[in-house]
Design a protein around this motif. Structure first.
Motif, PDB file in Angstrom:
ATOM      1  N   VAL A  25       0.807  -1.321   0.137  1.00  0.00           N
ATOM      2  CA  VAL A  25      -0.087   0.114   0.008  1.00  0.00           C
ATOM      3  C   VAL A  25       0.961   1.320  -0.125  1.00  0.00           C
ATOM      4  N   GLU A  26       2.029   1.301   0.766  1.00  0.00           N
ATOM      5  CA  GLU A  26       2.846   2.420   0.903  1.00  0.00           C
ATOM      6  C   GLU A  26       3.616   2.551  -0.471  1.00  0.00           C
ATOM      7  N   SER A  27       3.598   1.554  -1.508  1.00  0.00           N
ATOM      8  CA  SER A  27       4.367   1.944  -2.562  1.00  0.00           C
ATOM      9  C   SER A  27       3.097   2.388  -3.507  1.00  0.00           C
ATOM     10  N   GLU A  28       2.976   3.664  -3.796  1.00  0.00           N
ATOM     11  CA  GLU A  28       1.742   3.945  -4.696  1.00  0.00           C
ATOM     12  C   GLU A  28       1.999   3.603  -6.165  1.00  0.00           C
ATOM     13  N   THR A  29       1.128   3.203  -6.549  1.00  0.00           N
ATOM     14  CA  THR A  29       1.010   2.631  -8.087  1.00  0.00           C
ATOM     15  C   THR A  29       0.007   3.132  -8.781  1.00  0.00           C
ATOM     16  N   PRO A  30      -0.473   4.583  -9.019  1.00  0.00           N
ATOM     17  CA  PRO A  30      -1.649   4.848  -9.711  1.00  0.00           C
ATOM     18  C   PRO A  30      -1.351   4.374 -11.383  1.00  0.00           C
ATOM     19  N   SER A  31      -2.344   3.954 -11.952  1.00  0.00           N
ATOM     20  CA  SER A  31      -2.544   3.679 -13.183  1.00  0.00           C
ATOM     21  C   SER A  31      -1.812   4.536 -14.298  1.00  0.00           C
ATOM     22  N   GLY A  32      -2.133   5.790 -14.135  1.00  0.00           N
ATOM     23  CA  GLY A  32      -1.414   6.711 -14.992  1.00  0.00           C
ATOM     24  C   GLY A  32      -0.063   7.388 -14.914  1.00  0.00           C
ATOM     25  N   ASP A  33       0.766   6.823 -13.940  1.00  0.00           N
ATOM     26  CA  ASP A  33       2.114   7.274 -13.368  1.00  0.00           C
ATOM     27  C   ASP A  33       3.106   6.161 -13.742  1.00  0.00           C
ATOM     28  N   LYS A  34       3.372   6.252 -15.066  1.00  0.00           N
ATOM     29  CA  LYS A  34       4.689   5.211 -15.450  1.00  0.00           C
ATOM     30  C   LYS A  34       5.670   5.148 -14.298  1.00  0.00           C
ATOM     31  N   ALA A  35       6.187   6.330 -13.889  1.00  0.00           N
ATOM     32  CA  ALA A  35       7.382   6.178 -13.173  1.00  0.00           C
ATOM     33  C   ALA A  35       7.021   5.580 -11.656  1.00  0.00           C
ATOM     34  N   ALA A  36       5.935   5.729 -11.312  1.00  0.00           N
ATOM     35  CA  ALA A  36       5.412   5.188  -9.874  1.00  0.00           C
ATOM     36  C   ALA A  36       5.052   3.513 -10.190  1.00  0.00           C
ATOM     37  N   LEU A  37       4.538   3.464 -11.198  1.00  0.00           N
ATOM     38  CA  LEU A  37       4.190   2.029 -11.602  1.00  0.00           C
ATOM     39  C   LEU A  37       5.287   1.088 -11.668  1.00  0.00           C
ATOM     40  N   ASP A  38       6.689   1.678 -12.331  1.00  0.00           N
ATOM     41  CA  ASP A  38       8.066   1.017 -12.381  1.00  0.00           C
ATOM     42  C   ASP A  38       8.413   0.582 -11.213  1.00  0.00           C
ATOM     43  N   ALA A  39       8.517   1.843 -10.348  1.00  0.00           N
ATOM     44  CA  ALA A  39       9.197   1.603  -8.979  1.00  0.00           C
ATOM     45  C   ALA A  39       8.499   0.711  -8.244  1.00  0.00           C
ATOM     46  N   GLY A  40       7.112   0.751  -8.253  1.00  0.00           N
ATOM     47  CA  GLY A  40       6.235  -0.071  -7.555  1.00  0.00           C
ATOM     48  C   GLY A  40       6.379  -1.577  -7.723  1.00  0.00           C
ATOM     49  N   LEU A  41       6.525  -1.883  -9.270  1.00  0.00           N
ATOM     50  CA  LEU A  41       6.675  -3.294  -9.669  1.00  0.00           C
ATOM     51  C   LEU A  41       7.870  -3.876  -9.238  1.00  0.00           C
ATOM     52  N   ALA A  42       9.179  -2.972  -9.202  1.00  0.00           N
ATOM     53  CA  ALA A  42      10.354  -3.268  -8.901  1.00  0.00           C
ATOM     54  C   ALA A  42      10.403  -3.737  -7.568  1.00  0.00           C
ATOM     55  N   ASP A  43       9.771  -3.066  -6.615  1.00  0.00           N
ATOM     56  CA  ASP A  43       9.588  -3.408  -5.436  1.00  0.00           C
ATOM     57  C   ASP A  43       8.608  -4.805  -5.028  1.00  0.00           C
ATOM     58  N   LEU A  44       7.750  -4.898  -5.852  1.00  0.00           N
ATOM     59  CA  LEU A  44       7.002  -5.841  -5.769  1.00  0.00           C
ATOM     60  C   LEU A  44       7.564  -7.163  -6.032  1.00  0.00           C
ATOM     61  N   GLU A  45       8.557  -7.053  -6.960  1.00  0.00           N
ATOM     62  CA  GLU A  45       9.209  -8.068  -7.590  1.00  0.00           C
ATOM     63  C   GLU A  45      10.291  -8.703  -6.417  1.00  0.00           C
TER      64      GLU A  45
END
Length: 382
Positions: A25-45
């Motif tokens: 949850v504290e890794s914010e991953t809004p659909s329209g923010d590519k940089a945030a999505l990339d960072a969130g997916l990296a941490d998720l992995e």
């Protein structure tokens, strides 16, 4: 019983489970923010590796401007493979945490994306981890984690459809509804209707123009009149805009249309109705764009059998699992349309998705983990 043993183990590890939820949850991953999505997916992995180790297979697909798709498989101890389908994107923009932080208040946890659907991801990972820890037979588990579900899954649809064709069953870890799994969903069409008119001065030359705003306003009842609630078809004009000024006859106006259907046969009827839109004033031109985003999810025999298996697992947990029909859509729609077995709504228990009241009920997590893990065990070898 396997599912009960898994639930008991999950209850003992509840602190770890909720800690993982907080991390996601504290890794914010809004659909329209590519940089945030990339960072969130990296941490998720990284987190996946910490909980499950190195996968037997891994592919990360470039989503372009949208979130990437991570496809990882963990080898099982029994034949067969089951797909756990999840999305890591949320509707909440970066910065929401400052206003709506992760918080625990008794049997209620709040935070952006906690229900839709980060706790579902956590449940799936812990279901597999506990199956391993308890030495319980299970099939290989394939996680497909997508980053654009909330905005239509255009980048991930092809990967979802390919993956579900290669497995025995697909379990979608979206939240349920009031403790029920989702066995039927409507399909969705997203259309834009635009009127092109002729501008003129509203005071000096009012009859020289042709108002696009007036024309489109006249068409709205025709658009909504295409609905047929008895067949499960509803239509909403959710946004209307146009014109350039109070004293200018509008040269352009547009509206955004949301169409929901349960019967696939409604698709060509709606298409024809929208294509036939026109106006008596020849100076007005009507343009329709957009299309069908997801087909309806109507269960066939394979999905009905999967639901029956889930109900048997739930009974072992003392739960009477019911199915429900909802108007919302998910990536399960794609799987169902291809005729493959799919069951949706196996994730978190809670309420308020897409709202400031979004929350999960943590006391329900052990049972949900037991349900997913028990179903994985039942599907071993199938």
């Amino acid at each position: 019983m396997v599912s009960r043993a898994l639930a008991d183990a999950a209850r003992r590890r509840q602190e770890d489970v909720l800690g993982d939820l907080r991390r996601l949850v504290e890794s914010e991953t809004p659909s329209g923010d590519k940089a945030a999505l990339d960072a969130g997916l990296a941490d998720l992995e990284v987190w996946l590796g910490e909980r499950l180790g190195e996968p037997a297979a891994r592919v990360r697909y470039d989503g372009g401007a949208r979130g990437d798709v991570l496809d990882v498989t963990y080898r099982g101890t029994a034949p067969g493979t089951v797909l756990l389908l999840c999305h890591y994107d949320t509707v909440w923009p970066v910065g929401t945490l400052a206003e709506m932080p992760f918080a625990v208040d008794g049997d209620r946890i709040t935070g952006p994306g906690c229900l839709d659907m980060k706790l579902g991801i956590v449940h799936g990972v812990w279901a597999l981890r506990l199956l391993r820890e308890l030495g319980i037979a299970h099939p290989s588990v394939r996680f497909v984690l997508t980053g654009d579900e909330e905005i239509g899954s255009r980048a991930s649809q092809h990967h979802i459809e390919r993956a579900c064709a290669e497995v025995a069953a697909t379990l979608v870890l979206e939240p349920g509804r009031d403790g029920m799994v989702k066995v039927r969903r409507k399909g969705m069409g997203l259309f834009d209707v635009t009127a092109h008119g002729l501008e003129a001065h509203a005071g000096l030359d009012p009859f020289a123009g042709a108002s696009a705003v007036h024309a489109l306003a006249e068409l709205v009842p025709r658009i909504t009149g295409l609905a047929d609630p008895e067949r499960g078809t509803t239509i909403n004009v959710g946004l209307f805009s146009g014109g350039t000024g109070r004293n200018v006859i509008a040269g352009r106006a547009s509206c955004e249309v949301d169409v929901r259907i349960q019967d696939p046969a409604e698709m060509p009827r709606i298409d024809a109705g929208l294509a036939a839109l026109g106006h008596a004033d020849e100076r007005i031109r009507i343009e329709v764009s957009g299309g069908w985003n997801r087909p309806p999810m109507n269960p066939g025999p394979p999905s009905e059998a999967l639901f029956a298996s889930a109900r048997e697992v739930a009974r072992e947990l003392g739960m009477d699992l019911a199915g429900t029909s909802v108007g919302g859509v998910s990536d399960a729609n794609f799987v169902s349309a291809l005729g493959f077995p799919v069951l949706d709504g196996l994730g978190a228990v809670g309420a308020g998705p897409h709202s400031r009241d979004e929350h999960v009920v943590p006391s329900a997590s052990p049972g949900q983990i037991g349900l997913v893990g028990g179903l994985l065990h039942r599907l071993a070898g199938n």
